[in-house]
Design an enzyme around this catalytic site. Structure first.
Site, PDB file in Angstrom:
ATOM      1  NE  ARG A 221      -5.018   0.473  11.500  1.00 53.68           N
ATOM      2  CZ  ARG A 221      -3.882  -0.098  10.785  1.00 53.68           C
ATOM      3  NH1 ARG A 221      -4.045  -1.422  10.321  1.00 53.68           N
ATOM      4  NH2 ARG A 221      -2.928   0.519  10.852  1.00 53.68           N
TER       5      ARG A 221
ATOM      6  CE  LYS B 179      -2.620  -1.007   3.436  1.00 53.31           C
ATOM      7  NZ  LYS B 179      -1.771  -2.534   4.035  1.00 53.31           N
TER       8      LYS B 179
ATOM      9  NE  ARG C 284       9.178  -6.367   5.301  1.00 50.81           N
ATOM     10  CZ  ARG C 284       8.279  -5.588   5.155  1.00 50.81           C
ATOM     11  NH1 ARG C 284       7.798  -5.105   4.290  1.00 50.81           N
ATOM     12  NH2 ARG C 284       7.387  -5.829   6.203  1.00 50.81           N
TER      13      ARG C 284
ATOM     14  NE  ARG D 265       1.766  -6.654  10.948  1.00 56.92           N
ATOM     15  CZ  ARG D 265       2.562  -5.890  10.088  1.00 56.92           C
ATOM     16  NH1 ARG D 265       3.711  -6.621   9.870  1.00 56.92           N
ATOM     17  NH2 ARG D 265       2.121  -4.763   9.687  1.00 56.92           N
TER      18      ARG D 265
ATOM     19  NE  ARG E 195      10.461  -4.285  11.111  1.00 59.16           N
ATOM     20  CZ  ARG E 195       9.610  -3.756  10.211  1.00 59.16           C
ATOM     21  NH1 ARG E 195      10.064  -2.835   9.274  1.00 59.16           N
ATOM     22  NH2 ARG E 195       8.263  -3.699  10.262  1.00 59.16           N
TER      23      ARG E 195
END
Length: 210
Positions: free
Chosen positions: A88, A13, A123, A167, A156
């Protein structure tokens, strides 16, 4: 154009918002940034938000909507804006509508959970200089080491597969129902994720007719 960006965490996004913002010359408004700015500027709604944040609680919907209203009333939003991070939930979407805030289009970035887990769990970042890598699409020259400063790269916590899946679960339960909410209003514009950022941007621009 007044836009909302919808999509799972890691759907891209923020990246697509940048391209749309440049193309249409309208600001991207992120909830997190708005909250921080309202708190920092000491606005009445910002002070209310700070009280909840200081107490370690979630900022209630009516405060979030108040902050959105404050931000959208600023001159740079007169020609349109891109809203990222709010609404949300259906309750927030309804509250925005009740506050008289309308949208021209709601762009939904469509991407599989598998692709997101692969994208986010790959990542890596450098704790020293902040450089970022991806083990598949943008790996460092030496495995596990930063090209710029040689530090050991880290994953992370919120990029770990179990956290990403958690999530995604929240997204599917709370945020994904917004697609039906806006489809019923005739303004939902789905855009399927492509193999490259550039190809995805073409699909996004086509969906928005820009």
């Amino acid at each position: 154009m007044k836009l909302i960006l919808l999509g799972a965490p890691g759907a891209g996004k923020g990246t697509q918002a940048e391209f749309i913002s440049k193309r249409l010359n309208i600001p991207t408004i992120s909830t997190g940034n708005m909250l921080r700015a309202a708190v920092q500027n000491g606005t009445p709604v910002g002070l209310r938000a700070k009280a909840f944040m200081d107490a370690g609680g979630l900022v209630p919907d009516e405060v979030i909507i108040g902050i959105v209203q404050e931000r959208l009333a600023q001159p740079d939003c007169a020609g349109g804006y891109i809203l990222d991070g709010v609404p949300r939930t259906i309750a927030q979407a309804q509250a925005l509508e009740d506050a008289g805030i309308s949208f021209d289009a709601v762009l939904s970035l469509e991407i599989s959970d598998e692709t997101i887990v692969e994208r986010m769990s790959g990542r890596r970042s450098c704790p020293d200089c902040g450089a970022t890598y991806h083990i598949a699409s943008a790996p460092p020259k030496e495995q596990g080491r930063c090209d710029k400063c040689g530090a050991q790269l880290l994953q992370r916590g919120d990029d770990k597969p179990e956290t990403v899946l958690s999530r995604l679960k929240v997204y599917h339960e709370q945020t994904e129902p917004l697609k039906d909410f806006y489809a019923r209003r005739g303004i939902l514009k789905p855009a399927d994720n492509q193999d490259t950022i550039e190809e995805t941007t073409k699909v996004v621009f086509a969906a928005l007719g820009i």
